[in-house]
Structure formats: C-alpha cells, structure tokens
Design an enzyme around this catalytic site. Structure first.
Site, PDB file in Angstrom:
ATOM      1  N   CYS A  14      22.496 -73.940  23.889  1.00 39.99           N
ATOM      2  CA  CYS A  14      23.503 -72.854  23.963  1.00 39.99           C
ATOM      3  C   CYS A  14      23.123 -71.593  24.905  1.00 39.99           C
ATOM      4  O   CYS A  14      22.514 -70.740  24.664  1.00 39.99           O
ATOM      5  CB  CYS A  14      22.503 -72.156  22.337  1.00 39.99           C
ATOM      6  SG  CYS A  14      23.154 -70.693  21.764  1.00 39.99           S
ATOM      7  N   THR A  21      26.976 -63.051  -2.931  1.00 41.22           N
ATOM      8  CA  THR A  21      27.805 -63.606  -3.333  1.00 41.22           C
ATOM      9  C   THR A  21      28.472 -62.039  -3.920  1.00 41.22           C
ATOM     10  O   THR A  21      28.515 -61.253  -4.194  1.00 41.22           O
ATOM     11  CB  THR A  21      27.291 -64.113  -5.189  1.00 41.22           C
ATOM     12  OG1 THR A  21      28.801 -65.010  -5.034  1.00 41.22           O
ATOM     13  CG2 THR A  21      26.801 -63.555  -6.367  1.00 41.22           C
ATOM     14  N   TYR A  22      29.992 -62.891  -3.643  1.00 40.17           N
ATOM     15  CA  TYR A  22      31.271 -61.327  -4.259  1.00 40.17           C
ATOM     16  C   TYR A  22      32.063 -62.143  -5.424  1.00 40.17           C
ATOM     17  O   TYR A  22      32.310 -61.307  -6.086  1.00 40.17           O
ATOM     18  CB  TYR A  22      32.119 -61.188  -3.548  1.00 40.17           C
ATOM     19  CG  TYR A  22      31.583 -60.888  -1.871  1.00 40.17           C
ATOM     20  CD1 TYR A  22      30.770 -59.259  -1.476  1.00 40.17           C
ATOM     21  CD2 TYR A  22      31.056 -62.067  -0.718  1.00 40.17           C
ATOM     22  CE1 TYR A  22      29.619 -59.460  -0.671  1.00 40.17           C
ATOM     23  CE2 TYR A  22      30.216 -61.496   0.264  1.00 40.17           C
ATOM     24  CZ  TYR A  22      29.866 -60.331   0.788  1.00 40.17           C
ATOM     25  OH  TYR A  22      29.232 -60.315   1.439  1.00 40.17           O
ATOM     26  N   ASN A  23      31.241 -63.480  -6.097  1.00 39.09           N
ATOM     27  CA  ASN A  23      31.726 -63.885  -6.999  1.00 39.09           C
ATOM     28  C   ASN A  23      33.355 -64.001  -7.224  1.00 39.09           C
ATOM     29  O   ASN A  23      34.134 -63.745  -7.944  1.00 39.09           O
ATOM     30  CB  ASN A  23      31.363 -62.927  -8.396  1.00 39.09           C
ATOM     31  CG  ASN A  23      29.790 -62.771  -8.233  1.00 39.09           C
ATOM     32  OD1 ASN A  23      30.327 -61.588  -8.569  1.00 39.09           O
ATOM     33  ND2 ASN A  23      30.019 -63.757  -9.061  1.00 39.09           N
ATOM     34  N   THR A  24      33.338 -64.961  -5.497  1.00 38.60           N
ATOM     35  CA  THR A  24      35.089 -64.875  -5.776  1.00 38.60           C
ATOM     36  C   THR A  24      35.148 -66.968  -4.800  1.00 38.60           C
ATOM     37  O   THR A  24      33.736 -66.875  -4.011  1.00 38.60           O
ATOM     38  CB  THR A  24      35.435 -64.190  -4.530  1.00 38.60           C
ATOM     39  OG1 THR A  24      35.131 -64.101  -3.128  1.00 38.60           O
ATOM     40  CG2 THR A  24      35.961 -62.412  -4.921  1.00 38.60           C
ATOM     41  N   THR A  49      29.180 -69.169  -8.427  1.00 42.55           N
ATOM     42  CA  THR A  49      29.228 -69.385  -6.462  1.00 42.55           C
ATOM     43  C   THR A  49      27.907 -69.931  -6.581  1.00 42.55           C
ATOM     44  O   THR A  49      27.404 -70.729  -5.393  1.00 42.55           O
ATOM     45  CB  THR A  49      29.583 -69.308  -6.117  1.00 42.55           C
ATOM     46  OG1 THR A  49      28.745 -67.987  -5.192  1.00 42.55           O
ATOM     47  CG2 THR A  49      31.008 -68.621  -5.962  1.00 42.55           C
ATOM     48  N   GLU A  71      34.969 -66.238   3.819  1.00 45.39           N
ATOM     49  CA  GLU A  71      33.659 -67.579   3.460  1.00 45.39           C
ATOM     50  C   GLU A  71      33.070 -68.422   4.390  1.00 45.39           C
ATOM     51  O   GLU A  71      32.043 -68.634   3.572  1.00 45.39           O
ATOM     52  CB  GLU A  71      34.416 -68.087   2.156  1.00 45.39           C
ATOM     53  CG  GLU A  71      34.803 -66.588   0.923  1.00 45.39           C
ATOM     54  CD  GLU A  71      35.615 -67.326   0.163  1.00 45.39           C
ATOM     55  OE1 GLU A  71      35.720 -66.946  -1.112  1.00 45.39           O
ATOM     56  OE2 GLU A  71      37.125 -68.271   0.810  1.00 45.39           O
TER      57      GLU A  71
END
Length: 488
Positions: free
Chosen positions: A130, A382-385, A394, A459
């Site tokens: 790297c 989480t954004y619950n999407t 999720t 995401e």
C-alpha cells in the site's frame, strides 16, 4: 509551487470546506499561467477515489455542518485532510471515532516513540504493497525527526524494529498461526527486547494499518496531489478536466453507466430484503441444534476456501515498498488447507469483549475503550435504509458480513447460524470481501462495481468500514490470545 503552498497554508489557517479548497486550487492554476517558467503540478486522478465520483464525496462537506467541523479539527491536528478521511466522510459518526483513535495511537502519550509509531505504520502498510499509506507515513516519520537512514530498508532500522518483521508478516496474512512462542521471542530477547506495553502498542498499530490498507484499496483511494503518483506536470488533454470542476457535471457519464447497470439487475435490493424477512421468520419458527450450527460453520468455512480472490496475476511489489518488509513471497493462505488442521477459535473461549478489551486497556490505558467504540460504531451503524428503501432493519445483513470475515479467519460464534451467509451474500460479493480482506492489493474497480450494483456509494463505503474493522478485530484476537497464553 509558490501558489500551491499558499493554498495549503490558507486552508490550514481558515475554516474552509473541501469545495472551497478546490476553488483555491483552481485559482492557483490560473495564476500559474501568468507565472512563466514555473511548473505547477496537476492531479493525475480526479478526486479522492478512483471508484467513487468526486462530486458525491465533496457534496458531503457542503450539506453536513458536523462534517465540516470534523474536517476542520483534522486539519488543526494533522495539518492536512487526507483522501481516506474524505471518503470516510460519508459516515461522520464513524470518522470521528476513527480519527480520535488514530490520533491517540500516533500522537498522544504511549509506550512507543513517535518515530517508532510511524515506522511501524510503514512496515504494516508495506506488507500489502500500500504505497499510499507508506508515503503518508514516510512524510510523518521525517516530520517527527525520524532517521532518514531507516527508510533505505528494514535492515537499516534498529534491531528492535527488525524483530517485529515476523509478527508483521504472520498478522497480515495468517494470524491464526501466531503462538505464544512468537511473543516470547520478542519479550525475552537477550538484546533489544520489547516490554508488554510496547508490544501491545505495536500490535494495535500493525493491525490498524493492515486493515486500513484493506480500506484504502477497497475504496480505490487516490494519492494526494503532493505525494508520489498523485501529480503530473503534463498539460491536461483536450478531453480531460480539472479536479476542481465539480459543478460542471463531470462524472455524469459514469453515473449514467452505473444507473444503467442498476436497471439491468433490477430487483436485487428487493430480493435481499425478502430473504432477510424469510430468514427472520425461520428463526422465529425453529432454531437449529448446536450440532447443526457447528456443521454449518464448517461447511461455510470450507466453502470460503473455494472462493477465489482477484484473477490478476501475482503483482511484484516495487522496491520502494518491499524494502520495508522481509519475505515478500509470504502471503495469504486459507485458514485450513487440505492436510492441515488449525483449531477453530471459538469466541466463547476468547472474545474481544471478555478478554481482549481488558488486556489492551490494562497495558495501554484508554486504547481498549477507543477500539471498542470504533468496532461498535462500524458494526451498529445504520440509517435503516437499503438503496431507495427506508425503514429497513439491516442488522441481519451486517452480522452476516462481519461473521463471514471472521469465519474466513477461523473464528466461530456458537450462537450464529452460518447457513444465513449463503442466503445473504452472493458470489461476487464474497469474492470482493475475500480479496479486500485477505489480498487487498488485488482489489479492482470492476470488483467494486460488480457487487450490490443498485446500492449507493455511501453504502459500499459502509461495507468497507465493516470489512476493515472485522479484519482488525480478527487479527487482534489472535495476537492478544497469544499474549495471554504467554502471560499465563
């Protein structure tokens, strides 16, 4: 170069968004046209990532006041805003935790000198070729007064650092092979021996930079303009465009291709949501026996060995990188290959929560807490999407990703049904996960684009945070277990 330096100084001394900074860079380029005879560097890559359109990354700093505040704090602390931070900016809560931990490891009081810390970062990043992280820490190493002679190669560094070579190698590629004898060799050496506190600091740094190399390759992080590979002095081509032209629709063609792909795979997200619902219903109706759960773990572990990493041929590390580590032929091998048997690490016998956390906190105060917060942040974020769907739980998917990585490392959770993994993670996603976690230098843009094609870049960055933290915790578990065995 005078104008470029002025732009950097301006950003250090004022409160600017990332977009403002790029506007200053544009102004500098215009000035350079009047400054005949002075060569001004031009970015080789457009934006912080080769995988994610720059306008999406930079948009974050425009709309999120908290993000601007975090960026400003990073500037005040480091005097720079690196591309890793810009990409992590999709998730401000996590970035805050990450920067706090990294700042503590590199700059606050601790067992190791500042020079040793940055040199260990170089050693760890070099194991995965790297160059981005290597170059970053070469600069930091010199800024804290590091001896330039050490940078000629590991054999020119102090013997005490050279002794870390074996630990670095095993942790990076096959951490399950680490034993208390490896620890004893470092702690009981006749000369240049390590203390327990120093070793804990070194182990945390090694695992931090191994996993950060995974994130760097997994997100296609581009080198900054002032570093090697980040700039050119050639004039832009007629079809090229400046990194600063965010508002002019650059990257639209890329997004059109991406949207076309998403249309082609229509229903991917809906299928995944439906599978999670079905699995939850099965859980509620019937629970598998312990024997069946163990069988499913062994099956998944075996199947994970059949998942190939990237198809590219073996890449040979450059001399600039390979001089910082030994035995370049040593790389990742599957946890339990044919004819070999390595015992599974059962989390009920040695876990981060019950064992590793307290050991780290005892020998390197506060770091256990910082690491724990970072692990929890990545795991529970989480954004619950999911893509365009809202109100989605999720947690099942996040747990499948985390446990799949630990399964590849031979770590088993007795209370988890590993049969869920094949239901939730498809083949292309598994190839991406295994490559990014085990052989990150082989990660390609094609692989990044081939999984979850309907999902947003934010995401996918979240996925990469999960992969990075799961990997770090897996490495830490094996290292801390070996240290515990030595101590007892």
């Amino acid at each position: 170069m005078r104008q470029a330096t002025a732009a950097t100084e301006t950003m250090k001394n004022t409160s600017l968004t990332v977009t403002d900074f790029f506007k200053i860079c544009t102004h500098c380029e215009r000035l350079s046209k009047k400054d005949m005879g002075v060569r001004i560097p031009r970015p080789l890559v457009n934006g912080p990532s080769r995988f994610i359109p720059e306008k999406e990354i930079l948009q974050v700093s425009k709309v999120d006041d908290r993000m601007v505040s975090i960026f400003e704090d990073a500037f005040a602390t480091l005097g720079r805003l690196d591309n890793i931070s810009l990409v992590m900016g999709f998730h401000p809560q996590y970035l805050e935790s990450f920067l706090r931990t990294q700042h503590y490891l590199l700059q606050m009081d601790g067992p190791l000198s500042l020079q040793y810390r940055h040199y260990i970062g170089i050693m760890a990043a070099a194991r995965h070729q790297c160059s981005y992280l290597v170059n970053l820490h070469v600069n930091d190493f010199l800024q804290v007064g590091g001896d330039q002679k050490w940078l000629k190669g590991l054999d020119m560094a102090p013997c005490k650092l050279q002794m870390l070579g074996e630990l670095n190698k095993i942790l990076a590629h096959r951490p399950w092979l680490l034993t208390k004898e490896h620890i004893e060799n470092l702690l009981k050496a006749e000369e240049h021996s390590w203390s327990l506190a120093e070793l804990i600091h070194a182990v945390v740094l090694l695992t931090h930079y191994h996993s950060l190399a995974s994130f760097t390759f997994g997100c296609g992080i581009s080198p900054e303009i002032h570093t090697d590979g980040g700039h050119t002095f050639r004039p832009p081509s007629l079809s090229g465009y400046c990194v600063c032209d965010i508002a002019n629709g650059n990257g639209v063609a890329h997004e059109m291709d991406r949207n076309h792909l998403a249309t082609e795979v229509g229903g991917e997200v809906e299928v995944l949501i439906e599978r999670m619902k079905q699995l939850q219903e099965c859980r509620d109706e019937e629970e598998a026996s312990q024997e069946e759960m163990a069988t499913r773990f062994e099956r998944e572990k075996t199947e994970s060995m059949l998942v190939a990493t990237a198809e590219d041929e073996e890449s040979v590390p450059s001399r600039d990188v390979s001089r910082h580590f030994e035995d370049p032929s040593y790389g990742y091998k599957d946890f339990s290959r044919r004819g070999e048997h390595v015992p599974t690490l059962r989390v009920q016998d040695y876990s981060w929560e019950d064992h590793g956390y307290s050991l780290v906190n005892r020998l390197y105060p506060d770091v256990g807490q910082l690491l724990d917060e970072k692990f929890q942040m990545a795991y529970n974020l989480t954004y619950n999407t999911m893509a365009m769907h809202h109100g989605v739980d999720t947690s099942m998917l996040r747990r499948a990703i985390w446990n799949y990585i630990h399964c590849m490392f031979g770590i088993r959770y007795d209370d988890y049904d590993y049969g869920e993994i094949n239901q939730l993670l498809d083949r292309s996603f598994k190839v991406y996960i295994k490559t990014m976690v085990c052989c990150p230098e082989k990660t390609t843009k094609r692989m990044y684009e081939s999984f979850w094609r309907q999902f947003k870049h934010s995401e996918k960055v979240h996925v990469n945070l999960l992969l990075m933290e799961a990997r770090m915790q897996a490495e830490l578990l094996y290292a801390l277990r070996a240290i515990t065995r030595y101590m007892t």
